[in-house]
Write an enzyme that holds these catalytic residues in place. Structure first.
Site, short mmCIF file in Angstrom:
data_model
loop_
_atom_site.label_atom_id
_atom_site.label_comp_id
_atom_site.label_asym_id
_atom_site.label_seq_id
_atom_site.Cartn_x
_atom_site.Cartn_y
_atom_site.Cartn_z
N HIS A 76 151.31 78.02 19.70
CA HIS A 76 151.63 78.99 18.65
C HIS A 76 151.65 80.42 19.17
O HIS A 76 152.08 81.34 18.46
CB HIS A 76 150.61 78.87 17.51
CG HIS A 76 151.24 78.86 16.15
ND1 HIS A 76 152.19 79.77 15.76
CD2 HIS A 76 151.06 78.03 15.09
CE1 HIS A 76 152.56 79.53 14.52
NE2 HIS A 76 151.90 78.45 14.10
N ARG A 77 151.23 80.64 20.41
CA ARG A 77 151.29 81.99 20.97
C ARG A 77 152.71 82.37 21.37
O ARG A 77 153.06 83.55 21.39
CB ARG A 77 150.37 82.10 22.18
CG ARG A 77 148.89 81.93 21.89
CD ARG A 77 148.08 81.89 23.18
NE ARG A 77 148.45 80.75 24.03
CZ ARG A 77 147.90 80.50 25.21
NH1 ARG A 77 146.96 81.32 25.70
NH2 ARG A 77 148.26 79.45 25.92
#
Length: 475
Positions: free
Chosen positions: A446-447
């Site tokens: 998700h980064r």
């Protein structure tokens, strides 16, 4: 004079610091040639045979099968020049000078090693000093020399692991005959004190140990026969609970454990999934494989088609073909796609990598997957073939399951999971029909992106599965 050289576990590359001994290929006392494989080791990446850069007689091995050794630890010692000393008959003094001058270059060549260089390890050694031979005077008739009995060859024993009579070092035995005799009678050479020069163990020492062992066995037999047999009354003993089995985390299993644990601890992953109608994809594959003539070719697998779909999707969504540099706090988008695919083998789970998958078509990807799979099955994958991936395709449908939430292969940013393709009821063109349905799941870091990017990637993959003609836009 024989020279004992120590061969250490070389650096096998890819940052590996240790290896497990799987199988010894030589025994103590065997004669080995230069660059002959002597041991099979397993690293966290692959299983390889390690060649010895020296030629001679193996005088000691360090480490049992199943034990781990760090890089640089002694593997074995080799007595260079011992084979010539043990095999040659008693020379005369007139021929001794010629034999010495002829044998010196050979001994020097053996002790110098093969010259081949393993990764991070050179086999070269300092050249042995030659003894200068004084030439015979011209014109003086050579008198017949008396026969001289050969003396035991003294061996220079280097420091190494293992005790020999309280001292550190390999067993001081040169003759293969002595070692073979000891093995046949199960005599531990490390418990003997050699009567030869510098503690060298001779055949007489082994013969004496054999006689003592036989006398001890006969005495034990007589003692056992003299003792009356005593019948013991059965006693009720409470059954002890079975001990739990402990399996070391090492080799491939240990490497997988470390990588997955690091992925879970460092990567904030999320997973999305979708069901897709794969009927048209299966029909397209059948048509490809049925083609003959100029349009024919090798069979194309479903995994190869899915891999080609992934490379097309990554071209549209490059955020998922990236990695995170935590030290610099930067997202690094990678220029090429090196596609890894999960393969289950007898040694455990491995992920071979198809290099430059973005430049290949489905046929080329399929051929490379087949080649790497065969190497994985036989345990012959090199460390370079198991590293450097940028995206992973995981076909867990071969295990008969529909869905999964895979763990990202650190330091990658995403993994596509594919379940089994099986007939299911499906609404097609407004009517209920039986179609070939597959579940696709995407786990992503998700980064590197938000859910919109991940959802777009997965939707594009599903559209290509349902309508393979969509791929024609990117061909």
């Amino acid at each position: 004079m024989a020279q004992v050289l120590e061969f250490k576990l070389p650096d096998l590359g890819e940052g590996l610091t240790e290896a497990e001994i799987v199988r010894w290929l030589v025994e103590v006392g065997d004669v080995v040639a230069i660059d002959q494989p002597v041991v099979e080791v397993e690293t966290a990446k692959a299983m390889v045979e390690v060649p010895c850069p020296y030629g001679g007689v193996v005088t000691a091995r360090f480490g049992e099968e199943g034990s781990e050794l760090p890089v640089g630890a002694p593997l074995l010692t080799v007595a260079v020049g011992a084979t010539e000393a043990a095999a040659s008959p008693a020379p005369s003094t007139s021929s001794a000078s010629g034999a010495s001058s002829a044998g010196a270059p050979a001994a020097e060549e053996s002790s110098a090693g093969s010259g081949n260089v393993l990764v991070g390890y050179g086999t070269g050694a300092p050249a042995a000093r030659r003894r200068r031979i004084r030439p015979e005077r011209v014109g003086t008739p050579a008198a017949p020399a008396p026969v001289v009995e050969p003396e035991p060859v003294p061996v220079a024993v280097p420091a190494a692991t293992g005790e020999v009579n309280g001292q550190q070092g390999p067993v001081a035995v040169v003759s293969p005959l002595v070692r073979r005799l000891a093995r046949q009678h199960e005599i531990d050479l490390r418990r003997l004190t050699g009567s030869g020069p510098d503690g060298l163990i001779l055949r007489a020492d082994v013969d004496s140990a054999i006689r003592e062992a036989e006398e001890a066995a006969r005495a034990q037999t007589r003692t056992a026969a003299a003792e009356p047999a005593v019948a013991e009354a059965p006693t009720a003993v409470a059954a002890a609970p079975a001990a739990a089995e402990r399996i070391p985390l090492r080799g491939v299993r240990g490497a997988v454990a470390d990588k997955l644990s690091r992925s879970r601890s460092e990567i904030p992953d999320a997973t999305c999934w979708v069901d897709a109608d794969a009927t048209e994809l299966m029909a397209a594959r059948a048509a490809m494989n049925a083609a003959s003539g100029p349009s024919g070719g090798p069979k194309v697998s479903v995994l190869a088609l899915l891999a080609r779909i992934c490379t097309a999707a990554l071209a549209r969504y490059p955020e998922l073909n990236s990695t995170v540099d935590t030290a610099a706090r930067e997202i690094v988008r990678l220029p090429g796609v090196h596609l890894g695919f999960a393969a289950q083998t007898e040694r455990g789970l491995v992920v071979p990598v198809v290099r430059d998958a973005h430049t290949r078509n489905a046929e080329s990807i399929g051929a490379e997957i087949a080649r790497l799979t065969e190497l994985a099955r036989t345990g012959k994958l090199s460390p370079a073939q198991l590293t450097g991936g940028t995206f992973t395709l995981n076909n867990y449908g071969v295990f008969g399951v529909d869905g999964s939430t895979p763990i990202i292969n650190h330091p990658e940013a995403a993994m596509l999971g594919v379940g089994r393709i099986m007939p299911k009821p499906w609404v097609y063109n407004g009517e209920l029909a039986v179609r070939q349905v597959v579940q696709l799941s995407l786990t992503f870091d998700h980064r590197v992106c938000d859910g919109g990017t991940a959802g777009g990637f997965l939707r594009y993959v599903a559209d290509c599965v349902e309508q393979p003609a969509v791929l024609l836009r990117t061909l």
